[in-house]
Design a protein around this motif. Structure first.
Motif, PDB file in Angstrom:
ATOM      1  N   VAL A   2      35.633  49.508 -20.921  1.00 25.38           N
ATOM      2  CA  VAL A   2      36.836  48.697 -20.686  1.00 25.38           C
ATOM      3  C   VAL A   2      36.336  47.352 -20.172  1.00 25.38           C
ATOM      4  CG1 VAL A   2      38.983  48.446 -19.404  1.00 25.38           C
ATOM      5  CG2 VAL A   2      38.265  50.711 -20.188  1.00 25.38           C
ATOM      6  N   VAL A   3      36.445  46.343 -21.033  1.00 24.06           N
ATOM      7  CA  VAL A   3      35.860  45.028 -20.752  1.00 24.06           C
ATOM      8  C   VAL A   3      36.981  44.015 -20.527  1.00 24.06           C
ATOM      9  CG1 VAL A   3      34.266  43.260 -21.575  1.00 24.06           C
ATOM     10  CG2 VAL A   3      34.006  45.644 -22.351  1.00 24.06           C
ATOM     11  N   ASP A   4      36.892  43.248 -19.449  1.00 18.52           N
ATOM     12  CA  ASP A   4      37.879  42.199 -19.217  1.00 18.52           C
ATOM     13  C   ASP A   4      37.185  40.851 -19.013  1.00 18.52           C
ATOM     14  OD1 ASP A   4      37.625  41.372 -16.267  1.00 18.52           O
ATOM     15  OD2 ASP A   4      37.885  43.533 -16.037  1.00 18.52           O
ATOM     16  N   THR A   5      37.930  39.795 -19.241  1.00 25.58           N
ATOM     17  CA  THR A   5      37.411  38.431 -19.044  1.00 25.58           C
ATOM     18  C   THR A   5      37.949  37.850 -17.743  1.00 25.58           C
ATOM     19  OG1 THR A   5      39.233  37.505 -20.333  1.00 25.58           O
ATOM     20  CG2 THR A   5      37.199  38.029 -21.514  1.00 25.58           C
ATOM     21  N   GLY A   6      38.138  38.728 -16.754  1.00 27.27           N
ATOM     22  CA  GLY A   6      38.732  38.308 -15.486  1.00 27.27           C
ATOM     23  C   GLY A   6      37.755  37.630 -14.548  1.00 27.27           C
ATOM     24  N   GLN A   7      38.128  37.625 -13.273  1.00 29.55           N
ATOM     25  CA  GLN A   7      37.382  36.880 -12.275  1.00 29.55           C
ATOM     26  C   GLN A   7      36.109  37.571 -11.814  1.00 29.55           C
ATOM     27  OE1 GLN A   7      40.080  36.399  -8.981  1.00 29.55           O
ATOM     28  NE2 GLN A   7      40.796  38.517  -9.131  1.00 29.55           N
ATOM     29  N   GLY A   8      35.901  38.821 -12.236  1.00 30.70           N
ATOM     30  CA  GLY A   8      34.678  39.524 -11.870  1.00 30.70           C
ATOM     31  C   GLY A   8      34.718  40.079 -10.447  1.00 30.70           C
ATOM     32  N   ILE A   9      33.651  40.768 -10.089  1.00 24.98           N
ATOM     33  CA  ILE A   9      33.555  41.413  -8.779  1.00 24.98           C
ATOM     34  C   ILE A   9      32.358  40.829  -8.044  1.00 24.98           C
ATOM     35  CG2 ILE A   9      33.345  43.620  -7.560  1.00 24.98           C
ATOM     36  CD1 ILE A   9      34.317  44.974 -10.175  1.00 24.98           C
ATOM     37  N   SER A  10      32.573  40.453  -6.817  1.00 21.03           N
ATOM     38  CA  SER A  10      31.485  39.858  -6.027  1.00 21.03           C
ATOM     39  C   SER A  10      30.445  40.923  -5.693  1.00 21.03           C
ATOM     40  CB  SER A  10      32.035  39.252  -4.738  1.00 21.03           C
ATOM     41  OG  SER A  10      32.570  40.266  -3.906  1.00 21.03           O
TER      42      SER A  10
END
Length: 217
Positions: free
Chosen positions: A151-159
């Motif tokens: 499940v791939v997203d182009t969101g803000q990511g995880i720190s």
């Protein structure tokens, strides 16, 4: 009101007037107009709160060691994913374009309802990670003895500091009232009970990929 009914039936208008005055005073004391105008909103908030409690209890039950194993059957992960997409469609459509890249993966032994819960959690999280407009991709493939689901997203990511805690129960980066912090920890527990694992790759500002690995039969 019962007194008022009796007084009207008895024809005692003077007492009825006094009772009406008492009723008016009582309405003002309890702010009846506000209660009547606000009751639907209050009930709606209560209903949402109860639904939230129900979900938390259901999620917590996942951690309980039950004597009877959950029903396992042969399932196709693509069919499980498709079956839950209608549930999360309203969450996704305003935020992201959804893309499916399915392979012809083999059957696995699992509980379709529980696996569906995993994919719902991952897709909702992916949608919420996207601030304005982005893309979510669901990809299935076989790797060695596992059926894999990305499940791939182009969101803000995880720190990096949050990456270490994302599967901890009750950990959440969402505002108060918008997340229980149980979605990923419950998903991890479900996948583990299926003999699989969840991996995550992420970079702040560049999106996230969750990979669910489930053993083939």
């Amino acid at each position: 009101i019962d007194n008022l009914k009796r007084q009207i039936e008895d024809g005692d208008i003077e007492k009825a007037r006094l009772t009406m005055a008492e009723l008016k005073k009582f309405e003002e004391e309890i702010n009846l107009d506000y209660i009547m105008n606000d009751v639907n909103t209050l009930l709606e908030h209560s209903s949402r709160g109860l639904e939230r409690i129900r979900k938390i209890v259901m999620d917590l039950r996942t951690f309980a060691r039950e004597e009877n194993a959950e029903t396992m059957e042969l399932v196709k992960v693509e069919e499980v994913i498709d079956s839950i997409l209608s549930i999360v469609q309203s969450e996704i459509k305003c935020k992201a374009e959804l893309s499916k890249e399915y392979a012809d993966t083999p059957f696995i032994k699992g509980n379709a309802q529980r696996l569906g819960q995993v994919f719902i959690n991952l897709l909702v999280n992916a949608s919420q990670a996207i601030e304005e407009k982005g893309k979510i991709t669901i990809k299935t493939y076989r790797q060695d003895k596992f059926v894999c689901i990305d499940v791939v997203d182009t969101g803000q990511g995880i720190s990096p500091e949050n990456m270490k805690k994302i599967f901890d129960p009750f950990f959440t980066t969402k505002p108060v009232g918008q997340g229980t912090g149980l979605g990923l920890s419950v998903s991890y527990e479900i996948v583990k009970k299926h003999g699989g694992e969840i991996k995550v790759r992420s970079k702040a500002g560049e999106g996230t990929t969750f990979t669910v690995m489930l053993p083939t039969t």
